[in-house]
Design an enzyme around this catalytic site. Structure first.
Site, short mmCIF file in Angstrom:
data_model
loop_
_atom_site.label_atom_id
_atom_site.label_comp_id
_atom_site.label_asym_id
_atom_site.label_seq_id
_atom_site.Cartn_x
_atom_site.Cartn_y
_atom_site.Cartn_z
N HIS A 246 0.85 -1.19 0.00
CA HIS A 246 0.00 0.00 0.00
C HIS A 246 0.88 1.23 0.00
O HIS A 246 1.95 1.22 0.60
CB HIS A 246 -0.92 0.01 1.24
CG HIS A 246 -2.07 0.94 1.10
ND1 HIS A 246 -1.99 2.27 1.43
CD2 HIS A 246 -3.32 0.73 0.61
CE1 HIS A 246 -3.15 2.84 1.16
NE2 HIS A 246 -3.98 1.94 0.67
N GLU A 301 -7.81 -5.30 -0.22
CA GLU A 301 -8.34 -6.09 -1.32
C GLU A 301 -8.31 -7.59 -1.06
O GLU A 301 -9.11 -8.33 -1.63
CB GLU A 301 -7.56 -5.77 -2.61
CG GLU A 301 -7.59 -4.31 -3.01
CD GLU A 301 -8.94 -3.85 -3.52
OE1 GLU A 301 -9.95 -4.21 -2.90
OE2 GLU A 301 -8.97 -3.13 -4.53
N1 ACO Z 1 3.94 -7.55 -4.71
C1 ACO Z 1 5.25 -7.53 -4.99
N2 ACO Z 1 6.04 -6.45 -4.88
C2 ACO Z 1 5.44 -5.33 -4.44
C3 ACO Z 1 4.09 -5.27 -4.10
C4 ACO Z 1 3.32 -6.44 -4.25
N3 ACO Z 1 2.03 -6.49 -3.98
N4 ACO Z 1 3.78 -4.02 -3.71
C5 ACO Z 1 4.91 -3.32 -3.81
N5 ACO Z 1 5.91 -4.11 -4.24
C6 ACO Z 1 7.28 -3.73 -4.48
C7 ACO Z 1 7.40 -2.89 -5.75
O1 ACO Z 1 7.61 -3.72 -6.86
C8 ACO Z 1 8.57 -2.03 -5.45
O2 ACO Z 1 9.75 -2.73 -5.70
P1 ACO Z 1 11.00 -1.99 -6.39
O3 ACO Z 1 11.36 -0.88 -5.42
O4 ACO Z 1 12.00 -3.07 -6.50
O5 ACO Z 1 10.48 -1.47 -7.68
C9 ACO Z 1 8.48 -1.82 -3.94
O6 ACO Z 1 7.71 -2.89 -3.41
C10 ACO Z 1 7.83 -0.52 -3.60
O7 ACO Z 1 6.60 -0.49 -4.21
P2 ACO Z 1 5.93 0.81 -4.73
O8 ACO Z 1 5.57 0.59 -6.15
O9 ACO Z 1 6.70 2.03 -4.34
O10 ACO Z 1 4.65 0.86 -3.92
P3 ACO Z 1 3.51 1.85 -4.22
O11 ACO Z 1 3.27 2.55 -2.96
O12 ACO Z 1 3.71 2.67 -5.40
O13 ACO Z 1 2.37 0.83 -4.64
C11 ACO Z 1 0.55 -0.55 -4.64
C12 ACO Z 1 1.30 0.53 -3.87
C13 ACO Z 1 0.22 -0.07 -6.03
C14 ACO Z 1 -0.73 -0.84 -3.89
C15 ACO Z 1 1.42 -1.82 -4.70
O14 ACO Z 1 1.74 -2.27 -3.42
C16 ACO Z 1 0.79 -2.92 -5.52
O15 ACO Z 1 0.92 -2.93 -6.74
N6 ACO Z 1 0.06 -3.90 -4.86
C17 ACO Z 1 -0.59 -4.94 -5.58
C18 ACO Z 1 -1.92 -4.46 -6.14
C19 ACO Z 1 -2.96 -4.22 -5.04
O16 ACO Z 1 -3.09 -4.99 -4.11
N7 ACO Z 1 -3.70 -3.10 -5.19
C20 ACO Z 1 -4.72 -2.68 -4.23
C21 ACO Z 1 -4.23 -1.59 -3.36
S1 ACO Z 1 -5.41 -1.15 -2.10
C22 ACO Z 1 -6.46 -0.08 -2.87
O17 ACO Z 1 -6.11 0.64 -3.76
C23 ACO Z 1 -7.87 -0.06 -2.48
#
Ligand code: ACO
Length: 359
Positions: A246, A301
């Site tokens: 998140h 989610e």
């Molecule tokens: N699985 C694997 N790796 C992840 C995940 C995940 N679920 N979430 C973050 N990471 C990794 C990213 O790949 C990134 O790695 P990197 O630095 O090597 O590129 C690192 O953790 C940091 O992630 P960010 O992209 O900075 O996290 P951000 O805050 O932008 O993203 C998000 C948040 C979009 C929710 C992300 O965690 C994600 O894609 N989760 C999966 C999709 C999901 O569950 N979405 C629902 C969110 S809740 C809502 O909106 C109601």
């Protein structure tokens, strides 16, 4: 400058506060735990909209006005043709919602609030080749949604679980869809335009489109002993694990526990819940090993998927059910933005080619 606008404050709001470090969500002065499972969606809607409409009714009168709005918007379901039914449910619901008139009054707000609740069951039924079921204004909101989907009255526990879900997701600070809604509201385009912007942002898999893929993931893993190898292979491919991570929360998303409690009260899917908990534990452990600096935890989610599955919503409709709750937040934020009166118009940094000097 930050590409994702993290840490940028873009609004003052009385609506909700997300404390990502403490894992706390406050909605209009109440902790989520005080509302979810204890208030109906209509009560939460009255709370959220309080002060934003001069003629807001209260108590049973508010619930009755929301029920009448469900009946009113049902007329739009006649526009659900084969072409729309062949689209994804959220696109079909969005197309029907786009038929509603813009405006900034209470009647417009209530129609928009009622719309995804009425259109989603109709779209689900149409995709199964079934005729839509008309709303029953004598029923509470959540009970009527489930009846419109399944065609028959549901047990109070099921309606209570849907109420708990809708309240849990009704608002969440300046998330992507709420920001989109506020941007559009700031142009004074009207509430329908703001809500459609919110819905379009919600649809993406990084926001409200994740819970359907959570079910796909659980089904693909199949059994708890397969969780670790399956999840490791997914991360090896560069996939993100849906339902984890998140932008704001660095600890567990409090909404995940609110929904887990609601699933527990349903008492129907304890085997599925135990299996999901095993997958969740494996995912958190693997994410911790791979991203020790990032604190990736379960988000809303993951348990949304389990709760909506237990209520018999098809996975490809989950985003629409999310929209049934979050439309409330979009409307309240839009009204708050309009009251503030300031057009949202940030700057960009030009990094393109520089024009040649004139000869
Ligand atoms: N699985 C694997 N790796 C992840 C995940 C995940 N679920 N979430 C973050 N990471 C990794 C990213 O790949 C990134 O790695 P990197 O630095 O090597 O590129 C690192 O953790 C940091 O992630 P960010 O992209 O900075 O996290 P951000 O805050 O932008 O993203 C998000 C948040 C979009 C929710 C992300 O965690 C994600 O894609 N989760 C999966 C999709 C999901 O569950 N979405 C629902 C969110 S809740 C809502 O909106 C109601």
């Amino acid at each position: 400058m930050s590409d994702g606008l993290e840490d940028v404050v873009a609004a003052r709001t009385v609506l909700s506060e997300v404390d990502g470090a403490a894992g706390r969500l406050i909605i209009r002065g109440y902790r989520l735990e005080e509302l979810a499972g204890r208030t109906s969606f209509a009560e939460a809607a009255e709370l959220m909209l309080d002060g934003f409409f001069p003629d807001l009714p209260s108590g049973e009168a508010f619930a009755a006005a929301l029920s009448r709005s469900r009946v009113e918007v049902f007329a739009e379901v006649a526009a659900l043709d084969g072409r729309l039914v062949s689209r994804s449910p959220v696109e079909a619901v969005r197309a029907l919602m786009a038929r509603l008139a813009d405006g900034d009054d209470l009647a417009t707000a209530l129609r928009l609030l009622a719309a995804p609740a009425v259109f989603t069951p109709a779209v689900i039924r149409a995709r199964r080749g079934l005729k839509p079921v008309a709303p029953d204004a004598s029923l509470p909101h959540a009970a009527d949604i489930l009846r419109m989907m399944g065609g028959e009255a549901v047990a109070p526990a099921q309606a209570a679980a849907l109420d708990a879900y809708l309240v849990t997701v009704c608002d969440h600070g300046l998330n992507a869809s709420t920001f989109a809604a506020r941007v559009v509201a700031s142009t004074q385009a009207g509430l329908a335009s703001a809500v459609l912007a919110g819905l379009s942002a919600l649809k993406g898999p990084l926001h409200g489109g994740a819970p359907g893929p959570v079910i796909e993931m659980l089904d693909a893993i199949g059994e708890a002993s397969n969780a670790r190898p399956w999840l490791e292979a997914a991360l090896q491919r560069g996939d993100r694990l849906m339902g984890f991570g998140h932008r704001i929360y660095r600890v567990r998303d409090p909404r995940a526990d609110a929904l887990k409690r609601a699933i527990g009260k349903l008492g129907t899917s304890s085997g599925r819940l135990a299996y999901a908990e095993a997958v969740e534990a494996a995912a958190i452990a693997i994410l911790r090993e791979r991203k020790p600096d990032r604190a990736l935890q379960t988000n809303v989610e993951f348990y949304t998927a389990l709760l909506l599955e237990a209520l018999s919503f098809p996975p490809d409709s989950f985003t629409c059910v999310f929209a049934m709750g979050r439309t409330l937040g979009w409307i309240a934020h839009a009204q708050e933005q309009i009251a503030g009166g300031r057009l949202i118009r940030p700057q960009s940094v030009y990094v393109g080619p520089v024009p040649k000097q004139a000869a």
